[in-house]
Each structure stands twice: as C-alpha cells, then as structure tokens.
Design an enzyme around this catalytic site. Structure first.
Site, mmCIF file in Angstrom:
data_model
loop_
_atom_site.group_PDB
_atom_site.id
_atom_site.type_symbol
_atom_site.label_atom_id
_atom_site.label_comp_id
_atom_site.label_asym_id
_atom_site.label_seq_id
_atom_site.Cartn_x
_atom_site.Cartn_y
_atom_site.Cartn_z
ATOM 1 N N LEU A 123 0.564 -1.190 -0.369
ATOM 2 C CA LEU A 123 0.283 -0.117 -0.359
ATOM 3 C C LEU A 123 0.851 1.274 0.080
ATOM 4 C CD1 LEU A 123 -2.386 1.531 0.355
ATOM 5 C CD2 LEU A 123 -2.688 1.277 2.735
ATOM 6 N N ASP A 124 1.942 1.377 1.173
ATOM 7 C CA ASP A 124 2.233 2.233 1.210
ATOM 8 C C ASP A 124 3.879 1.856 1.982
ATOM 9 O OD1 ASP A 124 3.973 4.595 1.752
ATOM 10 O OD2 ASP A 124 2.484 5.657 3.443
ATOM 11 N N PRO A 125 4.731 1.737 0.974
ATOM 12 C CA PRO A 125 4.796 1.722 -0.275
ATOM 13 C C PRO A 125 4.494 1.328 -1.672
ATOM 14 C CG PRO A 125 6.945 1.710 -0.202
ATOM 15 C CD PRO A 125 6.270 0.940 1.211
ATOM 16 N N ASP A 128 0.318 3.314 -3.179
ATOM 17 C CA ASP A 128 0.531 4.885 -3.452
ATOM 18 C C ASP A 128 1.515 5.550 -4.460
ATOM 19 O OD1 ASP A 128 2.942 3.859 -2.264
ATOM 20 O OD2 ASP A 128 3.159 5.345 -1.342
#
Length: 225
Positions: A123-125, A128
C-alpha cells in the site's frame, strides 16, 4: 500451474492468498508459527501451509527451488536473505517493503539471471506510487502542467470497528508501524528538499480535511523525494 511461495502468514498474507487462489495458482504459505500458516490456508483447497524459518538457509533454499515466484511478507530485515536465495535459485521475488541499499546491489545479478526482484509493492509504498503516477499521466495527457502534488496514505477503520484509543486498525505488523516512526522524513516543498528528524515527526502533524465530515491527522513519512 505456477507455484507461488508466500513467506509470512500475518495480516497482509490473507488477502493475497484469497486473490491468488482465484487465479489458478498453487500456493504455499510458510511461517515460523505453523498454526498461523494453517489459519490462512485452511479456507482453501489449493493452499499448503508449511513450517519454515527463513533464517534456516538450507530449508529456505529447498522451498525457493520448488516454486516459480516468492512473495516475502517477513520482516524487512530478512528480505536480503530471501533475495540471495532467489538469486541462487533464479526465482522471481516480490516484497512489500522499502528498497534498501543492499537490495539495490542485487540488480545486476538479477538482470544477468533474467529474474525480477520487485520491492515496494504494497500500500505504502506501492499503491500510493501507482496512483500518483496515474494522476501525473492523466495531467500530461490532458496537456496540463503539474504545479504541486501531495499524497496522503492511510487506513480508515469502519465506524463500528473504530473502538480503540488510536482510532486505528493494524492491517500489518504493529511493531513495524511503530518502527516506521524511527525514520527521518524527506520531501520536496516549493522546490526545496525538506528533512524532518525522526524525533520531530509527531511534532509536525497536519490536519487534513477530506470532506465536510472527515478530518484526519497526517505526518510526513520516510523518503518521498
């Protein structure tokens, strides 16, 4: 049928297993706690749980050689051991963690062996980055110019599940969430690089209003440059 080895049976593994099991892959879920691997695998007929300590080089190599792709959800400190095993066995590797300097040193050998080692696919990273590039591409295709870009990333629990003082639900390692606060933050503001030391991260929060009824608190995270 492609063979996929998933290392780790924590919060993140379940959704991936659910998705890949619908795509006709043969999956193996490995964990150093067999009951966790079994809990993930028991819902499916094509998922095999196994006991595996990734620090055991011989045991890790034996499993890597049996599969076509390795997805590593173990703590980031072990990714380099996994990458070395994948390089030796010439197997592809995907992780959801930030790319480290050590991982970058594997680049040339991975190219020579025609394998992919892909980091930062979470998700992050991860999401995004992809969503940001989609925004950039849409702006360019429209013939416009980008003046500034700010990305906020996080998870919002359903109101019925928002039942703890943090107002947060861990979808990955709670320890890793807290350890992320021990890294300086870097970003570019008005063309200049800004650095927020780790000890000041939570002193540099910002109220982010997403709608009339939703305002969240955000803080700078890791290296965004």
């Amino acid at each position: 049928m492609s063979q996929v080895l998933i290392l780790g049976a924590g919060f993140v593994s379940g959704p991936l297993v659910s998705y890949l099991s619908r795509k006709n892959y043969s999956l193996t879920v490995a964990s150093h706690l067999i009951h966790e691997a079994e809990a993930v695998a028991d819902k499916y007929t094509d998922v095999t749980p196994i006991l595996l300590d990734v620090a055991d080089r011989d045991a890790l190599m034996a499993q890597v050689k049996r599969h076509d792709l390795v997805v590593s959800f173990v703590p980031f400190a072990y990714h380099e051991y996994v990458a070395e095993a994948c390089l030796e066995a010439a197997k592809h590797l995907v992780t959801a963690s930030y790319e480290t300097e050590q991982m970058r040193t594997f680049h040339d050998e991975a190219l020579a062996k025609n394998i992919c080692i892909v980091n930062e696919i979470g998700l992050d990273p991860g999401i995004d980055h992809l969503s940001a590039m989609q925004v950039f591409d849409d702006i360019i295709e429209a013939g416009s110019e980008l003046d500034s870009f700010v990305s906020w990333c996080g998870g919002i629990p359903a109101p019925s599940a928002n039942n703890n003082p943090l107002g947060y639900k861990f979808s990955w390692s709670p320890k890793s969430v807290l350890l992320a606060l021990l890294n300086d933050a870097k970003y570019i503001n008005n063309g200049k690089s800004q650095v927020i030391p780790e000890e000041q991260l939570l002193l540099n929060t910002e109220q982010v209003q997403f709608s009339d009824s939703l305002t969240l608190e955000g803080y700078p995270n890791r290296d965004s440059t």
